[in-house]
Design a protein around this motif. Structure first.
Motif, mmCIF file in Angstrom:
data_model
loop_
_atom_site.group_PDB
_atom_site.id
_atom_site.type_symbol
_atom_site.label_atom_id
_atom_site.label_comp_id
_atom_site.label_asym_id
_atom_site.label_seq_id
_atom_site.Cartn_x
_atom_site.Cartn_y
_atom_site.Cartn_z
ATOM 1 N N UNK A 276 0.857 -1.184 0.000
ATOM 2 C CA UNK A 276 0.000 0.000 0.000
ATOM 3 C C UNK A 276 0.893 1.234 0.000
ATOM 4 N N UNK A 277 0.940 1.958 -1.132
ATOM 5 C CA UNK A 277 1.810 3.130 -1.250
ATOM 6 C C UNK A 277 1.366 4.260 -0.333
ATOM 7 N N UNK A 278 0.066 4.402 -0.131
ATOM 8 C CA UNK A 278 -0.458 5.485 0.702
ATOM 9 C C UNK A 278 -0.109 5.275 2.175
ATOM 10 N N UNK A 279 -0.263 4.045 2.646
ATOM 11 C CA UNK A 279 0.016 3.724 4.049
ATOM 12 C C UNK A 279 1.478 3.362 4.284
ATOM 13 N N UNK A 280 2.283 3.352 3.230
ATOM 14 C CA UNK A 280 3.714 3.013 3.318
ATOM 15 C C UNK A 280 3.911 1.610 3.883
ATOM 16 N N UNK A 281 3.273 0.646 3.281
ATOM 17 C CA UNK A 281 3.410 -0.759 3.686
ATOM 18 C C UNK A 281 3.899 -1.552 2.482
ATOM 19 N N UNK A 282 4.862 -2.450 2.728
ATOM 20 C CA UNK A 282 5.393 -3.264 1.623
ATOM 21 C C UNK A 282 5.795 -4.651 2.112
ATOM 22 N N UNK A 283 5.410 -5.708 1.399
ATOM 23 C CA UNK A 283 5.749 -7.065 1.821
ATOM 24 C C UNK A 283 7.187 -7.475 1.500
ATOM 25 N N UNK A 284 7.930 -6.617 0.779
ATOM 26 C CA UNK A 284 9.279 -6.994 0.351
ATOM 27 C C UNK A 284 10.381 -6.420 1.244
ATOM 28 N N UNK A 285 10.002 -5.823 2.382
ATOM 29 C CA UNK A 285 10.979 -5.290 3.308
ATOM 30 C C UNK A 285 11.565 -6.423 4.167
ATOM 31 N N UNK A 286 12.249 -7.313 3.519
ATOM 32 C CA UNK A 286 12.846 -8.492 4.153
ATOM 33 C C UNK A 286 14.270 -8.649 3.622
ATOM 34 N N UNK A 287 14.994 -9.623 4.147
ATOM 35 C CA UNK A 287 16.369 -9.846 3.671
ATOM 36 C C UNK A 287 16.331 -10.394 2.243
#
Length: 287
Positions: A276-287
């Motif tokens: 979600x670009x608006x809420x600044x959430x991303x599932x790829x913030x991992x190693x």
């Protein structure tokens, strides 16, 4: 840490992470390539089981044990030196009660508190506190040394000027946009995917800045595999994959992902299962 430039304030003893950082500083100093200073705030009457590391410049506090007094003394000096707390990054790995106190003081002052997820004890407990977990300056880092490196290297200088970065960033976006559109279908129902492939002039400012940061960081990533940037009046495009061995090519990919992690996390993005670009959430913030 080997190519870090700046000042590190750490425990100042030979134990644990402070000891490791001190040994790296001594190793680099022997080679004449140490570009950072080490400071430690320690009680004047050091506990018997604590041994000072000679790699640190020690500042004594009027105390007979490790306490919040040491932490607060460092912050007094930082602030009186004209450094804003928001410009300070705390990196936390595990830790005990004193470390937890250090995280809390830094968070309340507005510093960026970056804690390595699942590293244990104080860091893990702190991240899970309901009252704290939504603080914009509390950053949960993946268990990834490259992301830690990218966090610590955010403000390194680059050969590229601001005007050159302004020229290159739209070109980088257009390259991404061209490749991304090849996989795009009219059946796409995620608005976030459309936001990422529009023309530069209509692009969200957060994504524009992301492209600029990416360009500015190229030099530091390339150096990790023995490459660099050289300015030319007649630039030549080439396929970097053909000029590197597979291990270095994979390392570049990992480093770029780590840079992207750091850039997003330092700008209040959080890990989440749905992008979600608006809420600044991303599932790829991992190693």
């Amino acid at each position: 840490i080997y190519d870090f430039e700046g000042t590190i304030i750490s425990g100042g003893t030979q134990a644990g992470i402070p000891g490791l950082v001190g040994r790296i500083r001594e190793e680099l100093e022997e080679k004449g390539s140490a570009h950072f200073d080490l400071l430690a705030y320690l009680p004047r009457r050091l506990p018997k089981d604590a041994v000072k590391s000679n790699a640190y410049y020690h500042l004594e506090t009027d105390s007979d044990q490790f306490s919040a007094f040491d932490i607060l003394s460092s912050w007094v000096d930082i602030i009186l030196s004209g450094i804003k707390p928001s410009e300070v990054i705390i990196i936390g790995i595990e830790g005990g009660e004193l470390a937890q106190m250090e995280y809390l003081i830094a968070l309340s002052l507005g510093a960026k508190v970056c804690l390595v997820a699942n590293s244990g004890r104080a860091a893990t407990d702190f991240i899970q506190e309901k009252e704290l977990k939504n603080a914009p300056n509390l950053i949960e880092l993946p268990m990834d040394p490259f992301t830690l490196w990218a966090i610590a290297s955010q403000n390194k200088n680059t050969l590229l000027t601001e005007s050159e970065i302004e020229i290159l960033a739209p070109l980088v976006h257009e390259h991404y946009r061209t490749r991304r559109k090849q996989k795009f279908t009219t059946a796409e129902d995620d608005i976030n995917k459309y936001k990422e492939v529009i023309e530069w002039e209509y692009l969200d400012n957060n994504i524009r800045n992301s492209n600029k940061v990416q360009v500015a960081f190229y030099e530091h990533i390339l150096k990790r595999v023995g490459l660099g940037i050289r300015k030319s009046n007649n630039p030549v495009l080439f396929n970097i994959k053909e000029k590197l061995n597979p291990d270095d090519y994979m390392k570049l990919a990992k480093l770029e992902h780590a840079r992207w992690n750091a850039e997003r996390l330092l700008n209040s993005w959080k890990y989440g299962p749905q992008k979600d670009l608006t809420k600044k959430i991303n599932p790829y913030l991992v190693s």
